[in-house]
Every structure is written in structure tokens, then in C-alpha cells.
Design a protein around this motif. Structure first.
Motif, PDB file in Angstrom:
ATOM      1  N   VAL A  57       0.841  -1.203   0.000  1.00 24.82           N
ATOM      2  CA  VAL A  57       0.000   0.000   0.000  1.00 24.82           C
ATOM      3  C   VAL A  57       0.876   1.253   0.000  1.00 24.82           C
ATOM      4  CG1 VAL A  57      -1.632   1.342   1.380  1.00 24.82           C
ATOM      5  CG2 VAL A  57      -2.024  -1.084   1.001  1.00 24.82           C
ATOM      6  N   LEU A  58       1.929   1.250   0.816  1.00 25.00           N
ATOM      7  CA  LEU A  58       2.840   2.399   0.841  1.00 25.00           C
ATOM      8  C   LEU A  58       3.515   2.593  -0.515  1.00 25.00           C
ATOM      9  CD1 LEU A  58       4.530   1.990   4.327  1.00 25.00           C
ATOM     10  CD2 LEU A  58       2.855   3.711   3.644  1.00 25.00           C
ATOM     11  N   ALA A  59       3.892   1.500  -1.170  1.00 23.80           N
ATOM     12  CA  ALA A  59       4.510   1.588  -2.493  1.00 23.80           C
ATOM     13  C   ALA A  59       3.532   2.183  -3.503  1.00 23.80           C
ATOM     14  CB  ALA A  59       4.973   0.204  -2.955  1.00 23.80           C
ATOM     15  N   VAL A  60       2.286   1.768  -3.436  1.00 21.98           N
ATOM     16  CA  VAL A  60       1.264   2.313  -4.341  1.00 21.98           C
ATOM     17  C   VAL A  60       1.044   3.792  -4.061  1.00 21.98           C
ATOM     18  CG1 VAL A  60      -1.189   2.216  -4.953  1.00 21.98           C
ATOM     19  CG2 VAL A  60       0.140   0.101  -4.757  1.00 21.98           C
ATOM     20  N   VAL A  61       0.998   4.174  -2.788  1.00 17.51           N
ATOM     21  CA  VAL A  61       0.826   5.588  -2.425  1.00 17.51           C
ATOM     22  C   VAL A  61       1.973   6.417  -3.001  1.00 17.51           C
ATOM     23  CG1 VAL A  61       0.878   7.210  -0.481  1.00 17.51           C
ATOM     24  CG2 VAL A  61      -0.586   5.205  -0.383  1.00 17.51           C
ATOM     25  N   LEU A  62       3.189   5.922  -2.900  1.00 15.69           N
ATOM     26  CA  LEU A  62       4.330   6.644  -3.458  1.00 15.69           C
ATOM     27  C   LEU A  62       4.237   6.748  -4.982  1.00 15.69           C
ATOM     28  CD1 LEU A  62       7.310   5.410  -1.269  1.00 15.69           C
ATOM     29  CD2 LEU A  62       6.210   7.651  -1.246  1.00 15.69           C
ATOM     30  N   GLY A  63       3.784   5.688  -5.632  1.00 11.88           N
ATOM     31  CA  GLY A  63       3.607   5.730  -7.082  1.00 11.88           C
ATOM     32  C   GLY A  63       2.559   6.750  -7.499  1.00 11.88           C
ATOM     33  N   VAL A  64       1.448   6.777  -6.779  1.00  3.43           N
ATOM     34  CA  VAL A  64       0.386   7.750  -7.069  1.00  3.43           C
ATOM     35  C   VAL A  64       0.885   9.169  -6.792  1.00  3.43           C
ATOM     36  CG1 VAL A  64      -1.902   8.552  -6.344  1.00  3.43           C
ATOM     37  CG2 VAL A  64      -1.490   6.111  -6.745  1.00  3.43           C
ATOM     38  N   LEU A  65       1.631   9.343  -5.706  1.00  2.00           N
ATOM     39  CA  LEU A  65       2.184  10.662  -5.395  1.00  2.00           C
ATOM     40  C   LEU A  65       3.134  11.123  -6.502  1.00  2.00           C
ATOM     41  CD1 LEU A  65       2.591  13.067  -3.483  1.00  2.00           C
ATOM     42  CD2 LEU A  65       4.398  11.745  -2.367  1.00  2.00           C
ATOM     43  N   ALA A  66       3.955  10.228  -7.010  1.00  2.00           N
ATOM     44  CA  ALA A  66       4.885  10.585  -8.089  1.00  2.00           C
ATOM     45  C   ALA A  66       4.127  11.005  -9.345  1.00  2.00           C
ATOM     46  CB  ALA A  66       5.821   9.413  -8.392  1.00  2.00           C
ATOM     47  N   ALA A  67       3.079  10.271  -9.679  1.00  2.00           N
ATOM     48  CA  ALA A  67       2.277  10.622 -10.857  1.00  2.00           C
ATOM     49  C   ALA A  67       1.584  11.969 -10.658  1.00  2.00           C
ATOM     50  CB  ALA A  67       1.252   9.528 -11.124  1.00  2.00           C
ATOM     51  N   THR A  68       1.021  12.181  -9.478  1.00  2.00           N
ATOM     52  CA  THR A  68       0.349  13.440  -9.176  1.00  2.00           C
ATOM     53  C   THR A  68       1.328  14.597  -9.223  1.00  2.00           C
ATOM     54  OG1 THR A  68      -1.228  12.268  -7.771  1.00  2.00           O
ATOM     55  CG2 THR A  68      -1.052  14.645  -7.442  1.00  2.00           C
ATOM     56  N   LEU A  69       2.502  14.392  -8.666  1.00  2.00           N
ATOM     57  CA  LEU A  69       3.519  15.443  -8.653  1.00  2.00           C
ATOM     58  C   LEU A  69       3.969  15.802 -10.071  1.00  2.00           C
ATOM     59  CD1 LEU A  69       5.180  17.294  -6.886  1.00  2.00           C
ATOM     60  CD2 LEU A  69       6.880  15.481  -6.696  1.00  2.00           C
ATOM     61  N   SER A  70       4.044  14.816 -10.946  1.00  2.00           N
ATOM     62  CA  SER A  70       4.411  15.086 -12.340  1.00  2.00           C
ATOM     63  C   SER A  70       3.376  15.986 -13.014  1.00  2.00           C
ATOM     64  CB  SER A  70       4.533  13.779 -13.126  1.00  2.00           C
ATOM     65  OG  SER A  70       5.584  13.008 -12.619  1.00  2.00           O
ATOM     66  N   VAL A  71       2.111  15.698 -12.791  1.00  2.00           N
ATOM     67  CA  VAL A  71       1.047  16.526 -13.365  1.00  2.00           C
ATOM     68  C   VAL A  71       1.079  17.924 -12.761  1.00  2.00           C
ATOM     69  CG1 VAL A  71      -1.462  16.811 -13.538  1.00  2.00           C
ATOM     70  CG2 VAL A  71      -0.430  14.573 -13.943  1.00  2.00           C
ATOM     71  N   LEU A  72       1.217  18.009 -11.431  1.00  2.00           N
ATOM     72  CA  LEU A  72       1.266  19.312 -10.770  1.00  2.00           C
ATOM     73  C   LEU A  72       2.479  20.124 -11.216  1.00  2.00           C
ATOM     74  CD1 LEU A  72       0.132  18.380  -7.147  1.00  2.00           C
ATOM     75  CD2 LEU A  72      -1.170  19.612  -8.890  1.00  2.00           C
ATOM     76  N   ALA A  73       3.594  19.454 -11.499  1.00  2.00           N
ATOM     77  CA  ALA A  73       4.792  20.157 -11.976  1.00  2.00           C
ATOM     78  C   ALA A  73       4.520  20.840 -13.316  1.00  2.00           C
ATOM     79  CB  ALA A  73       5.961  19.184 -12.110  1.00  2.00           C
ATOM     80  N   TYR A  74       3.846  20.132 -14.218  1.00  2.00           N
ATOM     81  CA  TYR A  74       3.529  20.734 -15.509  1.00  2.00           C
ATOM     82  C   TYR A  74       2.556  21.897 -15.330  1.00  2.00           C
ATOM     83  CZ  TYR A  74       1.515  21.752 -19.982  1.00  2.00           C
ATOM     84  OH  TYR A  74       1.057  22.431 -21.081  1.00  2.00           O
ATOM     85  N   LEU A  75       1.508  21.684 -14.532  1.00  2.00           N
ATOM     86  CA  LEU A  75       0.522  22.741 -14.331  1.00  2.00           C
ATOM     87  C   LEU A  75       1.159  23.980 -13.694  1.00  2.00           C
ATOM     88  CD1 LEU A  75      -2.534  20.632 -13.124  1.00  2.00           C
ATOM     89  CD2 LEU A  75      -2.137  21.628 -15.405  1.00  2.00           C
ATOM     90  N   ARG A  76       2.073  23.764 -12.767  1.00  2.00           N
ATOM     91  CA  ARG A  76       2.765  24.888 -12.119  1.00  2.00           C
ATOM     92  C   ARG A  76       3.666  25.610 -13.129  1.00  2.00           C
ATOM     93  NH1 ARG A  76       4.518  26.852  -7.122  1.00  2.00           N
ATOM     94  NH2 ARG A  76       6.688  27.512  -7.097  1.00  2.00           N
ATOM     95  N   TRP A  77       4.409  24.853 -13.930  1.00  2.00           N
ATOM     96  CA  TRP A  77       5.269  25.457 -14.945  1.00  2.00           C
ATOM     97  C   TRP A  77       4.443  26.314 -15.907  1.00  2.00           C
ATOM     98  CZ3 TRP A  77       4.904  24.523 -20.231  1.00  2.00           C
ATOM     99  CH2 TRP A  77       5.896  25.128 -21.002  1.00  2.00           C
ATOM    100  N   ARG A  78       3.328  25.764 -16.372  1.00  2.00           N
ATOM    101  CA  ARG A  78       2.457  26.470 -17.315  1.00  2.00           C
ATOM    102  C   ARG A  78       1.873  27.724 -16.676  1.00  2.00           C
ATOM    103  NH1 ARG A  78      -3.043  26.357 -18.453  1.00  2.00           N
ATOM    104  NH2 ARG A  78      -3.553  26.739 -20.638  1.00  2.00           N
ATOM    105  N   ALA A  79       1.369  27.613 -15.457  1.00  2.00           N
ATOM    106  CA  ALA A  79       0.787  28.766 -14.771  1.00  2.00           C
ATOM    107  C   ALA A  79       1.830  29.864 -14.558  1.00  2.00           C
ATOM    108  CB  ALA A  79       0.182  28.334 -13.438  1.00  2.00           C
TER     109      ALA A  79
END
Length: 118
Positions: A57-79
Motif C-alpha cells: 500500500v505504501l509503495a502504491v501511495v508513493l507511485g500515485v504521489l509521483a504521478a500526481t507530482l508530475s502533473v502538478l509540476a507541468y501545471l505549475r510550470w504552465r501557470a
């Protein structure tokens, strides 16, 4: 590749600010990759030491966090790019408290697992 419409709006910012924004984006992506690597490492430990639901479960949480962070990084860069083009303040982000909270929770869970197993 077609250039997005927002790149034609406003004025081109000083290239140094654009490059700094890009470096920040790449730092966020490196952070996401490091978090993903941590999730893969946890998953490998769970298969090596026998299946442990909490570790998976912790491994999955980290994977989801990494994916979310990648999306947020793009949105932040664009903004940031859009704000710089229109001479506005840079927007705030939810990514910093999110990554801090989830990393703290995962670290605490791993610490508890280590103490219980010891």
C-alpha cells in the motif's frame, strides 16, 4: 508540434526567468522520479521478504504521489509561464503541502513498521 495558444498571449518574458522556471519544473520531475524509485524499492522489499500488505500500500501511495507530482509540476510550470507573460504575480501551488504531508505520512508508516518488526 503545435504551439499552445497561451504561448502567443502577452509578452515573452526575459529568457532567464523562462529558463529558471524550466529548471524548477525539472527539479519537480526529479523529485517525482525519486519518490517513484522509493515506491519501487518498497515493492521489491515486499516481494523479497514475503507479501506485506502495508508495504505494498505504501509503495502504491508513493507511485500515485509521483504521478500526481508530475502533473502538478507541468501545471505549475504552465501557470508560471502565463503569469510571467502577463506581468502578474506567480500563483501559489497545492503541490508543496501535498508532497510534504504524504511524504511525512509514508515516513511515519515506515518508521512504525520498522519499530513493530524490530
Amino acid at each position: 508540434m503545435r504551439e499552445p495558444q497561451w504561448r502567443n498571449d502577452g509578452e515573452d518574458p526575459d529568457y532567464r526567468f523562462t529558463l529558471a522556471n524550466e529548471r524548477t519544473f525539472l527539479a519537480w520531475i526529479r523529485t517525482a522520479l525519486a519518490i517513484l524509485a522509493g515506491g519501487v524499492l518498497l515493492e521489491q522489499f515486499s516481494t523479497t521478504l514475503g507479501p506485506h500488505v502495508v508495504v505494498v500500500v505504501l509503495a502504491v501511495v508513493l507511485g500515485v504521489l509521483a504521478a500526481t507530482l508530475s502533473v502538478l509540476a507541468y501545471l505549475r510550470w504552465r501557470a508560471n509561464e502565463i503569469a510571467m507573460r502577463h506581468h502578474r504575480r506567480l500563483p501559489s501551488t497545492v503541490a508543496i503541502p501535498l508532497i510534504s504531508a504524504v511524504t511525512l505520512a509514508v515516513a511515519a508508516a515506515i518508521a512504525v513498521l520498522l519499530v513493530v518488526q524490530w
